[in-house]
Design an enzyme around this catalytic site. Structure first.
Site, PDB file in Angstrom:
ATOM      1  N   TYR A 196      -1.574  -1.895  10.220  1.00  0.00           N
ATOM      2  CA  TYR A 196      -1.651  -1.953   8.754  1.00  0.00           C
ATOM      3  C   TYR A 196      -0.350  -1.415   8.154  1.00  0.00           C
ATOM      4  CZ  TYR A 196      -3.760  -1.189   4.112  1.00  0.00           C
ATOM      5  OH  TYR A 196      -4.051  -1.219   2.773  1.00  0.00           O
ATOM      6  N   SER A 238       0.868  -1.187   0.000  1.00  0.00           N
ATOM      7  CA  SER A 238       0.000   0.000   0.000  1.00  0.00           C
ATOM      8  C   SER A 238       0.900   1.230   0.000  1.00  0.00           C
ATOM      9  CB  SER A 238      -0.845  -0.025   1.275  1.00  0.00           C
ATOM     10  OG  SER A 238      -1.346   1.251   1.587  1.00  0.00           O
TER      11      SER A 238
HETATM   12  N1  LIG Z   1      -8.579  -0.507  -0.990  1.00  0.00           N
HETATM   13  C1  LIG Z   1      -7.539   0.294  -0.817  1.00  0.00           C
HETATM   14  O1  LIG Z   1      -7.674   1.529  -0.723  1.00  0.00           O
HETATM   15  C2  LIG Z   1      -6.151  -0.293  -0.754  1.00  0.00           C
HETATM   16  C3  LIG Z   1      -5.061   0.586  -0.919  1.00  0.00           C
HETATM   17  C4  LIG Z   1      -3.774   0.068  -0.864  1.00  0.00           C
HETATM   18  C5  LIG Z   1      -3.582  -1.285  -0.642  1.00  0.00           C
HETATM   19  N2  LIG Z   1      -4.650  -2.126  -0.464  1.00  0.00           N
HETATM   20  C6  LIG Z   1      -4.351  -3.543  -0.222  1.00  0.00           C
HETATM   21  O2  LIG Z   1      -4.825  -4.289  -1.330  1.00  0.00           O
HETATM   22  C7  LIG Z   1      -5.092  -5.640  -0.936  1.00  0.00           C
HETATM   23  C8  LIG Z   1      -6.444  -6.042  -1.483  1.00  0.00           C
HETATM   24  O3  LIG Z   1      -7.433  -5.268  -0.833  1.00  0.00           O
HETATM   25  P1  LIG Z   1      -8.732  -4.694  -1.547  1.00  0.00           P
HETATM   26  O4  LIG Z   1      -8.758  -3.241  -1.291  1.00  0.00           O
HETATM   27  O5  LIG Z   1      -8.833  -5.211  -2.919  1.00  0.00           O
HETATM   28  O6  LIG Z   1      -9.848  -5.314  -0.571  1.00  0.00           O
HETATM   29  P2  LIG Z   1     -10.941  -6.457  -0.804  1.00  0.00           P
HETATM   30  O7  LIG Z   1     -11.531  -6.691   0.536  1.00  0.00           O
HETATM   31  O8  LIG Z   1     -11.833  -6.083  -1.922  1.00  0.00           O
HETATM   32  O9  LIG Z   1     -10.062  -7.725  -1.241  1.00  0.00           O
HETATM   33  C9  LIG Z   1      -9.271  -8.430  -0.316  1.00  0.00           C
HETATM   34  C10 LIG Z   1      -9.619  -9.912  -0.413  1.00  0.00           C
HETATM   35  O10 LIG Z   1      -8.709 -10.631   0.445  1.00  0.00           O
HETATM   36  C11 LIG Z   1      -9.456 -11.676   1.057  1.00  0.00           C
HETATM   37  N3  LIG Z   1      -8.786 -12.136   2.280  1.00  0.00           N
HETATM   38  C12 LIG Z   1      -8.698 -11.500   3.468  1.00  0.00           C
HETATM   39  N4  LIG Z   1      -8.034 -12.257   4.358  1.00  0.00           N
HETATM   40  C13 LIG Z   1      -7.681 -13.392   3.705  1.00  0.00           C
HETATM   41  C14 LIG Z   1      -6.962 -14.561   4.083  1.00  0.00           C
HETATM   42  N5  LIG Z   1      -6.495 -14.737   5.335  1.00  0.00           N
HETATM   43  N6  LIG Z   1      -6.741 -15.519   3.150  1.00  0.00           N
HETATM   44  C15 LIG Z   1      -7.231 -15.370   1.894  1.00  0.00           C
HETATM   45  N7  LIG Z   1      -7.956 -14.310   1.497  1.00  0.00           N
HETATM   46  C16 LIG Z   1      -8.165 -13.328   2.389  1.00  0.00           C
HETATM   47  C17 LIG Z   1     -10.819 -11.060   1.329  1.00  0.00           C
HETATM   48  O11 LIG Z   1     -11.807 -12.061   1.521  1.00  0.00           O
HETATM   49  C18 LIG Z   1     -11.046 -10.212   0.075  1.00  0.00           C
HETATM   50  O12 LIG Z   1     -11.770 -10.907  -0.918  1.00  0.00           O
HETATM   51  C19 LIG Z   1      -5.037  -5.654   0.580  1.00  0.00           C
HETATM   52  O13 LIG Z   1      -3.835  -6.270   0.971  1.00  0.00           O
HETATM   53  C20 LIG Z   1      -5.066  -4.176   0.954  1.00  0.00           C
HETATM   54  O14 LIG Z   1      -4.395  -3.927   2.141  1.00  0.00           O
HETATM   55  C21 LIG Z   1      -5.921  -1.657  -0.533  1.00  0.00           C
END
Ligand SMILES: NC(=O)c1ccc[n+]([C@@H]2O[C@H](COP(=O)([O-])OP(=O)(O)OC[C@H]3O[C@@H](n4cnc5c(N)ncnc54)[C@H](O)[C@@H]3O)[C@@H](O)[C@H]2O)c1
Length: 270
Positions: free
Chosen positions: A156, A143
């Site tokens: 985080y 992130s």
């Molecule tokens: N949304 C944002 O603004 C943002 C910004 C920067 C980074 N991220 C990072 O991107 C990644 C994806 O997040 P997203 O925003 O697409 O959210 P999201 O919730 O849409 O997708 C994350 C997925 O990971 C799955 N998950 C969670 N724990 C798990 C586990 N123990 N084993 C397997 N699957 C698991 C969830 O069920 C979900 O489907 C994350 O690591 C998040 O920290 C998100």
């Protein structure tokens, strides 16, 4: 690594958000997919919509926090396709907003288990396959919180910094084995995904009282949200260019630059 239509990609957290965006973008390039997630129902829905759009998809329920579960994911990938070219260690949850001294031990354990060990388990399960093939690439999702501080989200932010350092080091280690191996870390700004809702469903945060003020503040400060597909395209462009970092998002460069300048200024002062 060039992305071509004879390849196979594995995506953890593939049921939603950035993982789903990566699946769509890779399917658009003809890559066969293994999507994996801890939420079985969401995973099934994702498989149905990707298949309807013409993708070849295998769905495997796995918990990235569990090494045996991720090893089983690698076994299922090899059984399905006999190879793997790109592993997207992307699954994640967000931590509740609070200052560090109010963060609970269980939150730290969950964040480290999913975000740091989740990536380690992915590397341990798939790196031997890459090394045997002599080609392969890891795309690890961190992130912008891994490039600069994000107040009130230390569990985080800490894990995201860890994924940045882990990936930079992993890339060097892989390149010493074979030049066609590598790793890229994805550090986006704010992305339009149901990360909050999914994190609540998985017990990582509590949204019963609504979206906490600290999260609303962050959303307002970082401005326009990126779409998951935009983020995916930026990540794949970095993989294809052999870049170690992909950091899409208007504000990310300035925040990273401010941190690096402050760091270098402190070092220069001795
Ligand atoms: N949304 C944002 O603004 C943002 C910004 C920067 C980074 N991220 C990072 O991107 C990644 C994806 O997040 P997203 O925003 O697409 O959210 P999201 O919730 O849409 O997708 C994350 C997925 O990971 C799955 N998950 C969670 N724990 C798990 C586990 N123990 N084993 C397997 N699957 C698991 C969830 O069920 C979900 O489907 C994350 O690591 C998040 O920290 C998100």
């Amino acid at each position: 690594m060039r992305i071509t239509n004879d390849q196979v990609a594995v995506i953890t957290g593939g049921a939603s958000g950035i993982g789903y965006g990566l699946a769509e973008a890779l399917a658009g390039r003809g890559v066969r997919l293994v999507i994996s997630d801890i939420r079985e129902e969401g995973l099934e829905k994702a498989k149905v919509s990707l298949t309807a759009a013409g993708a070849e998809v295998t769905a495997v329920v796995a918990d990235v926090g569990d090494a045996a579960s991720v090893r089983a994911l690698a076994d299922r990938t090899v059984a399905a396709y006999g190879r793997v070219d790109l592993v997207c260690n992307n699954a994640g949850v967000v931590s509740p907003p609070a200052p560090l001294w109010e963060q609970e031990a269980r939150v730290w354990e969950l964040m480290i288990g999913v975000k740091v060990l989740g990536v380690v388990h992915g590397v341990n399960a798939f790196a031997p396959l890459f090394i045997e093939q002599g080609t392969g690439h890891f795309l690890n999702t961190a992130s912008s919180g891994g490039l600069a501080p994000l107040p009130y989200l230390t569990p985080y932010t800490t894990t995201m910094h860890a994924v940045v350092g882990l990936t930079e080091t992993l890339d060097l280690e892989l390149k010493r084995v074979a030049p066609a191996l590598g790793a890229t870390v994805l550090c986006p700004g704010l992305v339009d995904t149901p990360l909050g809702q999914n994190s609540a469903a998985l017990g990582a945060i509590d949204l019963r009282a609504g979206v906490p003020a600290a999260m609303q503040d962050a959303a307002a400060r970082f401005g326009e949200k990126l779409s998951p597909r935009e983020v995916a395209e930026s990540a794949l462009a970095a993989v294809e260019a052999g870049r170690v970092h992909a950091a899409p998002g208007g504000d990310v460069a300035e925040r990273a630059q401010a941190r690096v300048e402050a760091l270098l200024a402190d070092i220069a002062r001795g």
